[in-house]
Design a protein around this motif. Structure first.
Motif, PDB file in Angstrom:
ATOM      1  N   ARG A  31       0.848  -1.305  -0.059  1.00 40.84           N
ATOM      2  CA  ARG A  31      -0.023  -0.161   0.081  1.00 40.84           C
ATOM      3  C   ARG A  31       0.663   1.142  -0.043  1.00 40.84           C
ATOM      4  NH1 ARG A  31      -3.001  -3.293  -0.839  1.00 40.84           N
ATOM      5  NH2 ARG A  31      -5.066  -4.125   0.180  1.00 40.84           N
ATOM      6  N   VAL A  70       0.991   4.269   1.871  1.00 44.83           N
ATOM      7  CA  VAL A  70       0.341   4.953   2.899  1.00 44.83           C
ATOM      8  C   VAL A  70       1.220   5.702   3.779  1.00 44.83           C
ATOM      9  CG1 VAL A  70      -0.795   4.222   5.331  1.00 44.83           C
ATOM     10  CG2 VAL A  70      -1.407   2.933   3.105  1.00 44.83           C
ATOM     11  N   TRP A  98      -4.365   3.110  14.632  1.00 44.10           N
ATOM     12  CA  TRP A  98      -3.715   3.435  13.562  1.00 44.10           C
ATOM     13  C   TRP A  98      -4.353   4.375  12.610  1.00 44.10           C
ATOM     14  CZ3 TRP A  98       0.734   1.668  10.525  1.00 44.10           C
ATOM     15  CH2 TRP A  98       0.769   2.036   9.284  1.00 44.10           C
ATOM     16  N   GLN A 133      -4.013   7.225   2.672  1.00 45.67           N
ATOM     17  CA  GLN A 133      -3.482   6.326   1.637  1.00 45.67           C
ATOM     18  C   GLN A 133      -3.847   6.923   0.246  1.00 45.67           C
ATOM     19  OE1 GLN A 133      -4.163   2.067  -0.242  1.00 45.67           O
ATOM     20  NE2 GLN A 133      -4.976   2.471   1.961  1.00 45.67           N
ATOM     21  N   HIS A 142      -5.067  -8.754  -0.104  1.00 48.88           N
ATOM     22  CA  HIS A 142      -4.711  -9.128   0.978  1.00 48.88           C
ATOM     23  C   HIS A 142      -5.737  -9.241   2.056  1.00 48.88           C
ATOM     24  CE1 HIS A 142      -2.650  -5.166   2.457  1.00 48.88           C
ATOM     25  NE2 HIS A 142      -3.666  -5.352   2.890  1.00 48.88           N
ATOM     26  N   HIS A 194      -5.867  -9.472   6.658  1.00 48.64           N
ATOM     27  CA  HIS A 194      -5.097  -9.404   8.122  1.00 48.64           C
ATOM     28  C   HIS A 194      -6.137  -9.258   9.178  1.00 48.64           C
ATOM     29  CE1 HIS A 194      -5.690  -5.280   7.135  1.00 48.64           C
ATOM     30  NE2 HIS A 194      -4.962  -5.093   6.296  1.00 48.64           N
ATOM     31  N   ARG A 232     -12.120   2.957   6.020  1.00 52.06           N
ATOM     32  CA  ARG A 232     -11.490   3.986   5.282  1.00 52.06           C
ATOM     33  C   ARG A 232     -12.819   5.213   5.183  1.00 52.06           C
ATOM     34  NH1 ARG A 232      -7.394   0.944   4.538  1.00 52.06           N
ATOM     35  NH2 ARG A 232      -8.184  -1.580   4.439  1.00 52.06           N
ATOM     36  N   HIS A 272      -9.234  -7.963   0.812  1.00 47.30           N
ATOM     37  CA  HIS A 272      -9.550  -6.377   0.386  1.00 47.30           C
ATOM     38  C   HIS A 272      -8.470  -5.811  -0.629  1.00 47.30           C
ATOM     39  CE1 HIS A 272      -7.271  -6.103   3.980  1.00 47.30           C
ATOM     40  NE2 HIS A 272      -6.666  -4.736   3.682  1.00 47.30           N
ATOM     41  N   HIS A 320      -7.649  -2.331  -3.595  1.00 52.98           N
ATOM     42  CA  HIS A 320      -8.373  -1.306  -3.956  1.00 52.98           C
ATOM     43  C   HIS A 320      -7.754  -0.797  -5.316  1.00 52.98           C
ATOM     44  CE1 HIS A 320      -8.402  -0.462   0.290  1.00 52.98           C
ATOM     45  NE2 HIS A 320      -7.000  -0.464   0.326  1.00 52.98           N
ATOM     46  N   ASP A 377      -7.249   6.117   6.413  1.00 47.87           N
ATOM     47  CA  ASP A 377      -7.374   4.779   6.840  1.00 47.87           C
ATOM     48  C   ASP A 377      -7.322   4.614   8.418  1.00 47.87           C
ATOM     49  OD1 ASP A 377      -6.878   3.067   4.591  1.00 47.87           O
ATOM     50  OD2 ASP A 377      -5.037   3.696   4.534  1.00 47.87           O
ATOM     51  N   LEU A 385      -7.201   1.851  11.463  1.00 49.52           N
ATOM     52  CA  LEU A 385      -7.145   0.504  11.838  1.00 49.52           C
ATOM     53  C   LEU A 385      -6.912   0.249  13.406  1.00 49.52           C
ATOM     54  CD1 LEU A 385      -5.397   0.503   8.912  1.00 49.52           C
ATOM     55  CD2 LEU A 385      -5.134  -1.754   9.581  1.00 49.52           C
ATOM     56  N   LEU A 406      -4.921  -1.952  14.535  1.00 51.73           N
ATOM     57  CA  LEU A 406      -3.682  -2.576  14.382  1.00 51.73           C
ATOM     58  C   LEU A 406      -2.712  -2.455  15.790  1.00 51.73           C
ATOM     59  CD1 LEU A 406      -1.277  -4.091  13.022  1.00 51.73           C
ATOM     60  CD2 LEU A 406      -0.572  -2.098  11.886  1.00 51.73           C
TER      61      LEU A 406
HETATM   62  C1  1HN Z   1      -3.896  -1.961   5.070  1.00 57.40           C
HETATM   63  O1  1HN Z   1      -4.008  -3.440   4.580  1.00 57.40           O
HETATM   64  C2  1HN Z   1      -4.542  -1.114   4.417  1.00 57.40           C
HETATM   65  O2  1HN Z   1      -5.481  -2.285   3.030  1.00 57.40           O
HETATM   66  C3  1HN Z   1      -4.372   0.408   4.591  1.00 57.40           C
HETATM   67  O3  1HN Z   1      -5.353  -0.188   2.477  1.00 57.40           O
HETATM   68  C4  1HN Z   1      -3.458   0.649   5.861  1.00 57.40           C
HETATM   69  C5  1HN Z   1      -1.987  -0.370   7.582  1.00 57.40           C
HETATM   70  C6  1HN Z   1      -1.490  -1.012   8.302  1.00 57.40           C
HETATM   71  C7  1HN Z   1      -1.409  -2.488   8.073  1.00 57.40           C
HETATM   72  C8  1HN Z   1      -2.565  -2.705   6.870  1.00 57.40           C
HETATM   73  C9  1HN Z   1      -5.217  -1.319   3.206  1.00 57.40           C
HETATM   74  C10 1HN Z   1      -2.744  -0.316   6.565  1.00 57.40           C
HETATM   75  C11 1HN Z   1      -3.190  -1.463   6.046  1.00 57.40           C
END
Ligand code: 1HN
Length: 359
Positions: free
Chosen positions: A69, A71, A90, A94, A105, A107, A113, A146, A148, A160, A162, A164
């Motif tokens: 990403r 970001v 987080w 982005q 991917h 997680h 968003r 997901h 984009h 963004d 999260l 996290l």
């Molecule tokens: C992530 O997967 C995205 O999918 C954006 O757009 C920010 C920050 C930390 C870890 C994964 C995305 C992220 C992220």
């Protein structure tokens, strides 16, 4: 204390330390603070600063597998270099350039968003392509695939958020790249929105108190619907300094993700919200309008696209110059689920002792 005991104590502390033990009585006051003492500090990232940097990133840095990403994370200076906006949240900007795609991917951390500018982008969430427009909220729940895609000739920027840092603290981070660069889109775009519509989306303007371990099945919340509900609320409370809506899970009325609550605050021009504080952290993103917030006595002036952090238990009041809409991300569902959420109205407006200088 006798000299013998003093010497014995000194040896004792050395011996205890040498074998990896720490006496609680030496750190009690550090651990058990009367009120939360977050390491993150009130801070603001200005759109005037990050926007040109995002444009430079689009020109200079491709989006590839591994990096995943483009970001720029909001790094709170209180957190010792960790890339987090607050201890539990987080926050980031982005950007996706014309005709670009960020690979698929999934997680365990969940993400939301909030779209700042641009159009022609969709985020595909488990096969459901969600079109993104300015002011929309799009969810990518934990462990959902997901990616984009930008189908337009202009770039797009979004915020963004999260959970996290929370999932990291729980040592629960798992990540998996999708076998293909992009998911196949299944059926028409915006299937979740077609199924759940807009009714029952918004709670009564304060965080939902039900915990739902499942994320919302509705993945996109449109600005037009948010604005219509804000207008209804403003008409019903013409004297109020602000009105707000919360985005909720239409199935349960709970927060959008089990860990994250999202809302929109409409601040009426020329008025100020009563000073208050709450446990848990918040990241705010200005959608429209200008004004300032006072956070622990410090004045933060803001305008469209600016992002700022209100750490846990910081006193805060918001002042709009003209009517302003501010997106609010918080970790309150977790504190509520654990029965430790607290909030407090303050008797007096804060006196401003300093003004924040954006970088
Ligand atoms: C992530 O997967 C995205 O999918 C954006 O757009 C920010 C920050 C930390 C870890 C994964 C995305 C992220 C992220």
């Amino acid at each position: 204390m006798t000299v013998e005991i003093e010497q014995a104590l000194e040896v004792f502390y050395r011996d205890v330390d040498a074998v990896g033990l720490t006496p609680l009585w030496t750190i009690t006051e550090q651990l058990l603070t009367p009120v939360p003492k977050p390491k993150s500090i009130p801070w603001l990232w200005s759109a005037n600063t990050y926007r040109p940097l995002a444009e430079r990133a689009i020109e200079l840095v491709p989006i590839e597998r591994g990096g995943e990403r483009r970001v720029l994370s909001l790094r709170n200076p209180g957190l010792g270099g960790r890339p987090y906006a607050a201890g539990t949240l987080w926050g980031a900007v982005q950007c996706l350039g014309p005709r670009e795609t960020a690979p698929a991917h999934r997680h365990t951390p969940g993400a939301i968003r909030f779209v700042l500018e641009g159009e022609g982008v969709f985020t595909t969430v488990n096969g459901d392509a969600c079109d993104m427009y300015s002011g929309d909220l799009v969810l990518t729940p934990g462990w959902a695939w997901h990616d984009h895609s930008n189908t337009a000739d202009a770039s797009m920027l979004w915020f963004d958020g999260l959970d996290l840092p929370m999932i990291e603290a729980l040592d629960g981070v798992f990540f998996e790249p999708h076998p293909d660069n992009n998911q196949r889109v299944e059926g028409p775009h915006n299937r979740s929105a077609a199924q759940y519509g807009t009714t029952g989306i918004y709670a009564g303007g304060r965080a939902a108190e039900t915990l739902d371990p499942a994320p919302s099945p509705l993945l996109v919340y449109r600005w037009a619907d948010t604005e219509a509900e804000l207008e209804r609320r403003a008409a019903a409370s013409p004297e109020a300094p602000s009105v707000s809506v919360e985005y909720v899970n239409p199935r349960s009325g709970a927060s959008v993700l089990p860990t994250l609550a999202c809302g929109m605050l409409r601040l009426v021009g020329g008025r100020a919200t009563p000073p208050r504080r709450q446990s848990g952290n918040q990241v705010l993103v200005v959608h429209h309008g200008t004004g300032y917030s006072v956070i622990d006595g410090q004045r933060f002036d803001w305008g469209p696209g600016d992002m700022f952090v209100v750490p846990s238990w910081s006193a805060v009041e918001h002042h709009a110059a003209e009517t302003a809409d501010v997106f609010v991300l918080s970790d309150s569902p977790v504190l509520r689920a654990l029965g430790i959420f607290r909030e407090q109205e303050l008797a007096e407006p804060q006196s401003v002792t300093s003004t924040f200088t954006p970088q």
